[in-house]
Design a protein around this motif. Sequence first.
Motif, short mmCIF file in Angstrom:
data_model
loop_
_atom_site.label_atom_id
_atom_site.label_comp_id
_atom_site.label_asym_id
_atom_site.label_seq_id
_atom_site.Cartn_x
_atom_site.Cartn_y
_atom_site.Cartn_z
N LYS A 10 -1.00 0.91 8.36
CA LYS A 10 -1.67 -0.30 8.82
C LYS A 10 -0.76 -1.13 9.73
CE LYS A 10 -5.13 0.46 5.94
NZ LYS A 10 -4.64 1.73 5.34
N GLN A 59 -3.84 4.37 -0.64
CA GLN A 59 -4.60 4.81 0.52
C GLN A 59 -4.67 6.34 0.45
OE1 GLN A 59 -6.38 3.43 3.46
NE2 GLN A 59 -6.93 5.55 3.04
N ILE A 114 0.51 5.45 0.70
CA ILE A 114 -0.30 6.55 1.21
C ILE A 114 -0.12 7.76 0.29
CG2 ILE A 114 -0.61 8.17 3.12
CD1 ILE A 114 0.31 5.90 4.99
N GLN A 149 -2.02 -0.95 -3.66
CA GLN A 149 -3.24 -0.33 -3.16
C GLN A 149 -2.97 1.11 -2.74
OE1 GLN A 149 -6.35 -2.23 -0.62
NE2 GLN A 149 -5.46 -0.94 0.98
N GLU A 170 0.84 -1.20 0.00
CA GLU A 170 0.00 0.00 0.00
C GLU A 170 0.87 1.25 0.00
OE1 GLU A 170 -3.75 0.70 2.61
OE2 GLU A 170 -2.07 1.51 3.76
N TYR A 172 -2.31 9.71 -7.65
CA TYR A 172 -3.57 9.02 -7.35
C TYR A 172 -4.67 9.34 -8.36
CZ TYR A 172 -7.89 7.74 -4.97
OH TYR A 172 -9.12 7.20 -4.66
N ALA A 207 -3.11 6.32 9.06
CA ALA A 207 -3.38 5.47 7.90
C ALA A 207 -2.42 4.30 7.79
CB ALA A 207 -3.31 6.31 6.63
N THR A 244 1.47 -1.44 4.42
CA THR A 244 1.86 -0.06 4.13
C THR A 244 3.36 -0.01 3.92
OG1 THR A 244 0.06 0.70 5.59
CG2 THR A 244 1.70 2.33 4.87
#
Length: 360
Positions: free
Chosen positions: A121, A101, A77, A99, A75, A85, A119, A130
Motif C-alpha cells: 500500500k 493481506q 502480506i 491486517q 498490514e 493466515y 499489494a 504495509t
Amino acid sequence: MADFRSDTVTQPSLAMKERMFSAALGDDVFNDDPTTLELQSVAAKLLGFEAALFAPSGTQTNLIAMMSHCQRGDEAIVGQQWHTYKWEGGGMAVLGSIQPQPLELQADGSLALSDIAAAIKPDDPHFARTRLIVIENSVGGKVLPLSYMRDVAALAKDTGLNCHIDGARLMNAAVALAAQHQLTPLQMARELCQGYDSVSLCLSKGLGCPVGSLLLGSNAFIARAKRVRKMLGGGMRQTGMLAAAGLYALEHNITRLADDHDNCRRLAEGLTALAAQLPALRGKLTALPVQTNILFTDVELQLAELLLPYLAERGIKLTGSNYQSAKGDIKRLRWVCHLNISSDDIARTLQAVTEFADQV
C-alpha cells in the motif's frame, strides 16, 4: 499402526528421552535455563541469526514474529493457504490487530512477485500500513527454490519491508534442495534464510520433538519478541527438558528427513501403479506430485468414504477434506511421512489398498 495424519504425531526416541531426562535445568523466565540457552545459541548460529527464542508452538512463534514486526493497524502480506493466515485461528488479526493481506498462491506454492509488489500500500491514511511479507517454506509439501526466496528478500529490502519465513518444515525444504546446490542440508537451510529478518522453525514436526518451536532474528528483534511471548503466555520455566529434545533433533534428525521424502515418493508411486492396474481404482484415485514428505491423493468421494474406514480398521490413519472438481465430488487425502513411518509401513499400506480394491 501407520499414522499418516501429520508429522506432528511423532514420538520421541529413547535417545531423545534420555537427553531430555538428563538435561541441566534452570528457569527460562529468569533467562538462566542452561539447556534452553544452548539450544537458542546453537540454532541461531546454524541458521545465521544473532539470537533465537524458544516457545511452545509454531503458531506462537509465528504470532510473536508478526506482533514484533508490526504494530496495531499495520498490514502483513500472506498467502491464502499460508498457515499464518488460514490455520492459526486468525491470531494476527484477533490478538495482534494486524491486517492480513492474503494473496492467491501460484501452482508451485509461491506468491507471484508482481502480486506482492502490487499489494504493497502507498503511504496514505486511508490504508493499513504495509510492514511485513510472510513466506512459508515448504508449503503443503512444495518447496520454494532458493532463487525465489532471494527474490522475495530483495523485494522486501527494496520496498523497506520486513520479511518473515514460516519455516515449520524449513528443514524438509533444505533437504530437498541441498543436492542440486551441492550443499549440506544445514548449509542449504542457512542459505534459504539469508536476507530474512526472522524465521520460525518448528521442532515438533519432522524433527521429532514432543513440543517446541524456535523464533530466530536479530538481538533487537528477539528482545521485542521475548516481551510479546510473555504477553501471550509463552514464558515457561524449566524448559531445558524440552530444549534438550530440540538439541538432539538438530544434531540427529535433519539429514534423516531424506528417508521420509523417499518413503513418500514410494507411496505415491505405489498408489499411482495401483490406480493404473486395479479396475476399482482406475480413474478414481490420483496421486499428486511429491517433493518432500507430504502426498495428496484425490479420490472419488464415494470410494473415499469406503477406503478411509477400511484403512482405519487396519491401523492406517490419514486425514482428508472434500471439494468440488470438474469430475465431481472429490476427497483430497493427505498422507504425511515422518520418522515413525517405515518402509515396511509403506509396503503394508499399499497392500491394504490392494486388498481394499479387490473387495470393492
